[in-house]
Design an enzyme around this catalytic site. Structure first.
Site, PDB file in Angstrom:
ATOM      1  N   LYS A 112       0.820  -1.218   0.000  1.00  0.00           N
ATOM      2  CA  LYS A 112       0.000   0.000   0.000  1.00  0.00           C
ATOM      3  C   LYS A 112       0.854   1.268   0.000  1.00  0.00           C
ATOM      4  CE  LYS A 112      -4.270  -2.027   1.491  1.00  0.00           C
ATOM      5  NZ  LYS A 112      -3.883  -3.457   1.600  1.00  0.00           N
TER       6      LYS A 112
HETATM    7  C1  LIG Z   1      -4.547  -4.515   0.941  1.00  0.00           C
HETATM    8  C2  LIG Z   1      -3.790  -5.786   0.787  1.00  0.00           C
HETATM    9  C3  LIG Z   1      -4.160  -6.753  -0.180  1.00  0.00           C
HETATM   10  C4  LIG Z   1      -5.388  -6.627  -1.050  1.00  0.00           C
HETATM   11  O1  LIG Z   1      -5.311  -5.602  -1.997  1.00  0.00           O
HETATM   12  P1  LIG Z   1      -6.654  -5.066  -2.712  1.00  0.00           P
HETATM   13  O2  LIG Z   1      -6.226  -3.913  -3.529  1.00  0.00           O
HETATM   14  O3  LIG Z   1      -7.588  -4.680  -1.602  1.00  0.00           O
HETATM   15  O4  LIG Z   1      -7.214  -6.189  -3.520  1.00  0.00           O
HETATM   16  C5  LIG Z   1      -3.352  -7.878  -0.300  1.00  0.00           C
HETATM   17  N1  LIG Z   1      -2.267  -8.063   0.488  1.00  0.00           N
HETATM   18  C6  LIG Z   1      -1.891  -7.159   1.422  1.00  0.00           C
HETATM   19  C7  LIG Z   1      -0.697  -7.434   2.264  1.00  0.00           C
HETATM   20  C8  LIG Z   1      -2.631  -5.988   1.598  1.00  0.00           C
HETATM   21  O5  LIG Z   1      -2.247  -5.097   2.539  1.00  0.00           O
END
Ligand SMILES: *Cc1c(COP(=O)(O)O)cnc(C)c1O
Length: 462
Positions: A112
């Site tokens: 993120k």
């Molecule tokens: C947020 C997250 C996801 C999922 O991503 P999306 O964009 O919501 O599909 C997968 N793995 C981790 C470690 C995350 O923090």
């Protein structure tokens, strides 16, 4: 470039206003007015670009002249200069035809950061340019909050308040949020669940008077800037492998929760990136896998898994895909989404099912399979996968042929999710930045899970 809503009541919005709007005012999601096309020649000319240069090229397709080129370059540089790896999102070989793209070299060790470092700088830029105050309010089950706080800590013109469920996030996630000591950060630990946090946020944002008076802005994954930032690394991985002649049948396997990351891949493909298969990997919360394989989108019962960032039953970005599946028809997309509210599910006809099957392959990974894959790759290939990435690798192993090359997006560093790693009887050492968190003082305020309790704190803080 202008932006429009999937529900048709909002259009002609500029890039900066689209970022500030977050959710479209008609309740839909913002998408670009048209999908910019990247020709094969352009793609080839991008092969020698660094990550930062590539990101600047791709963003400029979506920003046009609203942000001058030199400002955009600086924004991108500042955003990815914080990453620990010079390549930002390096691609690593696991074994024959199997690669991971490590998206976890940002400040909080989760993917993120790629989007939220950029969004944080963008908010600061907008605040400087327009002299406006930006107050960010969000709820997190762990990764988003830490990432968002790192994205804006200490930045002038911005304050951020993040709600997390008290003692219901992992220890490392809690420390990443609460050991930040900048005065523009407020952590509220809510006595309740993540759903309580999200409900409070939703209701506070719905109070238009309150929202405007306190200049509230959102950071959740429906913000179009987050999608655009994530589109970049699909191009980056493709270009790295194309240079080695490995991109003829290139798949991406994506650990999926809110459908944000995989939608960025879909967008990259629609822009002209030659992706062979987009593989949607879920855990036992498999609403999206069922949608791809059965054509039914129906929230089910919540399951706690080893990959908690994917424990999601309602995928907030899904409406963007539906909109494109129905040829950008706003009425169809809105009508289908309202069926989920009124009937509890939506079902698509066979011709649409065929389109979905051409767009995605999908596999849902059970808890035992997740742990087995972590152990297998550790034992056989000396690579430690975090449980989210393990779901992606498991899906790739299920769904790809021997003549295909697959890149799994590695969405988190295993140190963030030691609970699962320990169950595999693997002892990992933490990176020093995470180790250091354990001796820092924490800053948080514990509050009751009511709108009034949270509102009181916000009024004092903002
Ligand atoms: C947020 C997250 C996801 C999922 O991503 P999306 O964009 O919501 O599909 C997968 N793995 C981790 C470690 C995350 O923090």
């Amino acid at each position: 470039m202008h932006y429009k809503s999937t529900r048709g009541q909002v259009a002609g919005i500029g890039f900066i206003d689209a970022i500030l709007m977050g959710l479209a005012d008609d309740g839909g999601l913002l998408v670009p007015e048209y999908i910019p096309q990247v020709s094969a020649e352009t793609l080839k000319s991008w092969q020698s670009l660094s990550y930062v240069e590539l990101a600047t090229e791709i963003f400029s397709l979506f920003v046009n002249d609203e942000i001058p080129r030199s400002d955009l370059e600086k924004l991108v540089q500042d955003s990815y200069g914080t990453f620990r790896h010079p390549e930002v999102t390096p691609v690593r070989k696991l074994r024959d035809n199997r690669y991971v793209m490590e998206l976890f070299h940002g400040p909080t060790f989760a993917f993120k950061d790629v989007a939220l470092q950029f969004l944080g700088n963008l908010y600061a830029y907008v605040s400087r340019k327009t002299g406006s105050v930006i107050h960010i309010l969000g709820a997190t089950s762990g990764d988003t909050g830490a990432s968002a706080i790192e994205g804006v800590r200490g930045k002038e013109g911005i304050r951020i308040c993040i709600l997390h469920p008290h003692q219901k996030v992992s220890k490392v996630q809690e420390l990443q949020m609460t050991t930040v000591d900048d005065a523009n950060v407020l952590n509220l630990a809510v006595e309740g669940t993540f759903d309580d946090c999200q409900r409070i946020i939703k209701e506070l944002f719905a109070d238009v008077d309150f929202k405007h008076r306190y200049h509230l802005r959102a950071i959740n994954s429906i913000n179009i800037a987050r999608i655009l930032a994530q589109t970049v690394y699909y191009f980056y991985a493709y270009l790295q492998l194309a240079k080695q002649g490995l991109a003829d049948k290139l798949n991406f396997s994506v650990p999926t929760g809110n459908f944000g990351d995989i939608f960025a891949g879909y967008l990259a493909q629609r822009m002209g990136l030659p992706i062979h298969k987009l593989i949607l990997a879920t855990n036992e919360n498999n609403i999206l896998e069922r949608f791809v394989n059965e054509g039914v989108y129906q929230p089910g019962e919540f399951r706690g898994t080893y990959s908690p960032s994917m424990d999601i039953q309602v995928a907030s970005n899904f409406e963007r895909y539906l909109f494109y599946l129905y040829g950008e028809n706003t009425e169809d997309a809105a009508a289908l989404m309202s069926l989920v509210k009124t009937e509890g599910k939506l079902v698509i006809p066979d011709d649409k099912k065929a389109t979905v099957a051409a767009d995605f392959a999908a596999h849902a990974v059970e808890n035992d399979e997740c742990l087995a894959v972590i152990s297998q790759y550790y034992d056989d290939y000396s690579y430690l996968l975090d449980p989210h990435t393990a779901c992606g690798v498991a899906a790739a192993d299920q769904l790809t042929g021997t003549d295909e090359v697959t890149v799994t997006l590695s969405t988190a560093h295993p140190a963030k999710f030691n609970e699962a790693i320990a169950l595999c009887e693997i002892k990992q050492s933490y990176p020093e930045q995470i180790e250091a968190l354990f001796s820092k003082p924490q800053h948080l305020k514990i509050v009751k899970g009511t709108n009034e309790a949270v509102q009181d704190e916000l009024v004092r803080f903002f």
